[in-house]
Motif scaffolding. Structure first.
Motif, mmCIF file in Angstrom:
data_model
loop_
_atom_site.group_PDB
_atom_site.id
_atom_site.type_symbol
_atom_site.label_atom_id
_atom_site.label_comp_id
_atom_site.label_asym_id
_atom_site.label_seq_id
_atom_site.Cartn_x
_atom_site.Cartn_y
_atom_site.Cartn_z
ATOM 1 N N ILE A 9 0.869 -1.171 0.037
ATOM 2 C CA ILE A 9 0.013 -0.046 0.281
ATOM 3 C C ILE A 9 0.770 1.236 -0.075
ATOM 4 C CG2 ILE A 9 -1.756 1.477 1.312
ATOM 5 C CD1 ILE A 9 -2.540 -1.291 2.436
ATOM 6 N N THR A 10 0.538 1.908 -1.121
ATOM 7 C CA THR A 10 1.776 3.281 -1.187
ATOM 8 C C THR A 10 0.827 4.525 -1.093
ATOM 9 O OG1 THR A 10 3.123 1.884 -2.832
ATOM 10 C CG2 THR A 10 3.368 4.403 -2.714
ATOM 11 N N PRO A 31 -7.575 9.325 -6.514
ATOM 12 C CA PRO A 31 -6.169 9.525 -7.279
ATOM 13 C C PRO A 31 -5.856 10.902 -7.777
ATOM 14 C CG PRO A 31 -7.788 8.702 -8.786
ATOM 15 C CD PRO A 31 -8.380 8.917 -7.534
ATOM 16 N N TRP A 32 -5.510 11.695 -6.709
ATOM 17 C CA TRP A 32 -5.177 13.191 -6.989
ATOM 18 C C TRP A 32 -3.470 13.181 -7.057
ATOM 19 C CZ3 TRP A 32 -4.867 17.769 -3.327
ATOM 20 C CH2 TRP A 32 -4.459 18.931 -4.094
ATOM 21 N N PHE A 33 -3.042 12.657 -8.135
ATOM 22 C CA PHE A 33 -1.373 12.815 -8.157
ATOM 23 C C PHE A 33 -0.981 14.264 -8.465
ATOM 24 C CE2 PHE A 33 -2.644 8.556 -9.125
ATOM 25 C CZ PHE A 33 -1.742 7.790 -8.716
ATOM 26 N N GLY A 34 -1.904 15.088 -8.569
ATOM 27 C CA GLY A 34 -1.565 16.800 -8.730
ATOM 28 C C GLY A 34 -1.511 17.174 -7.377
ATOM 29 N N ASN A 35 -1.392 16.713 -6.349
ATOM 30 C CA ASN A 35 -1.478 17.082 -4.981
ATOM 31 C C ASN A 35 0.074 17.560 -4.966
ATOM 32 O OD1 ASN A 35 0.047 15.409 -2.914
ATOM 33 N ND2 ASN A 35 -1.120 13.984 -3.770
ATOM 34 N N PRO A 36 0.275 18.632 -4.223
ATOM 35 C CA PRO A 36 1.694 19.186 -4.130
ATOM 36 C C PRO A 36 2.676 18.431 -3.441
ATOM 37 C CG PRO A 36 0.395 20.613 -2.552
ATOM 38 C CD PRO A 36 -0.440 19.712 -3.374
ATOM 39 N N LYS A 40 4.623 11.301 -7.756
ATOM 40 C CA LYS A 40 4.487 10.680 -8.976
ATOM 41 C C LYS A 40 3.410 11.483 -9.705
ATOM 42 C CE LYS A 40 3.365 5.958 -10.581
ATOM 43 N NZ LYS A 40 3.287 4.690 -10.091
ATOM 44 N N ALA A 41 3.620 11.483 -11.158
ATOM 45 C CA ALA A 41 2.374 12.290 -11.940
ATOM 46 C C ALA A 41 1.796 11.253 -12.322
ATOM 47 C CB ALA A 41 3.481 13.025 -13.184
ATOM 48 N N PRO A 238 4.781 10.867 1.754
ATOM 49 C CA PRO A 238 4.439 10.362 0.343
ATOM 50 C C PRO A 238 5.397 9.701 -0.543
ATOM 51 C CG PRO A 238 3.482 12.697 0.856
ATOM 52 C CD PRO A 238 4.408 12.383 2.154
ATOM 53 N N GLY A 239 5.134 8.853 -0.973
ATOM 54 C CA GLY A 239 5.754 7.758 -1.861
ATOM 55 C C GLY A 239 6.231 6.567 -0.849
#
Ligand SMILES: [Zn+2]
Length: 244
Positions: A9-10, A31-36, A40-41, A238-239
């Motif tokens: 779980i990431t 899936p909001w990969f645009g968060n600051p 990951k994009a 994050p990550g």
């Protein structure tokens, strides 16, 4: 049972979580990969077999429509959101599985149950001068192929029926918002842990912006105050990932 070694779980910041299942499937939640803080994009996401969005706020819908259009996952979501998505996704009404709270949808050997959340939902509707209602906010209980069960609470305050979620589904891990302001903070989340009866918590929806000030350390303190010293709090960034 606990999470087995084949589950990973990431956390990608905010409420954005990826679950790699024992059966080799990839689940994306909010899936909001645009968060600051995401490392990951969205464009770099290569797999999504199952997509879950807890409610229609932009910081949770995020990249969901783009990812679903590109990767065509199974997407169980609340009825009203499925109606809206049917006009925006390739595949139309077949692109989502409309459901509601208390219902369970099987996606292969994975079972997704929609549960309640104490929050709001909807986003700005350009041109209409009002918000676009996308169904009530929800949480998801996901039972993996191994039987291990993960609860993603979405955005929520603590509510008494978390006790029922614990009694019915016995999650092995709870992904709980702790940031405060828009959701519960550490004090409320500690009571949520007690009501759910979970032994492990992974805090989400904190640290994205300064206003989301709750921290895993503060949750740890509140759990200790409640005498819940045995509960594992994953202090991740994050990550980071839980599991193999
Ligand atoms: Zn929200």
């Amino acid at each position: 049972m606990g999470l087995d070694g084949a589950t990973k779980i990431t956390w990608y910041g905010h409420a954005c979580v990826e679950v790699r299942t024992p059966g080799g499937k990839t689940i994306l939640i909010d899936p909001w990969f645009g968060n600051p803080r995401s490392p990951k994009a969205a464009a770099d996401v290569r797999a999504c077999d199952l997509l879950l969005v807890t409610h229609g706020h932009g910081d949770h819908m995020g990249d969901a429509v783009a990812l679903a259009s590109r990767l065509r996952p199974a997407w169980p979501c609340i009825h009203e959101m499925s109606l809206w998505l049917a006009r925006r996704l390739p595949g139309g009404s077949d692109a989502t599985i409309g459901m509601n709270k208390g219902g369970t949808v099987a996606v292969g050997e994975i079972a997704v149950t929609m549960v309640g959340a104490d929050h709001s939902a909807g986003d700005w509707n350009p041109g209409a001068e009002t918000t676009l209602y996308l169904g009530e906010p929800a949480g998801f209980v996901v039972r993996l192929e191994s039987g291990a069960t993960v609860y993603h609470a979405g955005d929520t305050n603590v509510f008494g029926d978390m006790r029922l979620i614990g009694e019915l589904y016995r999650p092995d891990l709870a992904l709980l918002p702790i940031g405060g302001h828009y959701t519960m903070g550490p004090r409320e989340a500690a009571l949520a842990v007690e009501l759910l009866g979970v032994e492990a918590v992974a805090p989400i929806h904190w640290g994205t912006f300064p206003i989301l000030a709750g921290t895993p350390a503060a949750l740890r303190h509140e759990l200790d105050e409640r005498g819940l010293r045995g509960v594992v709090v994953h202090d991740w960034k994050p990550g980071d990932a839980i599991g193999s």
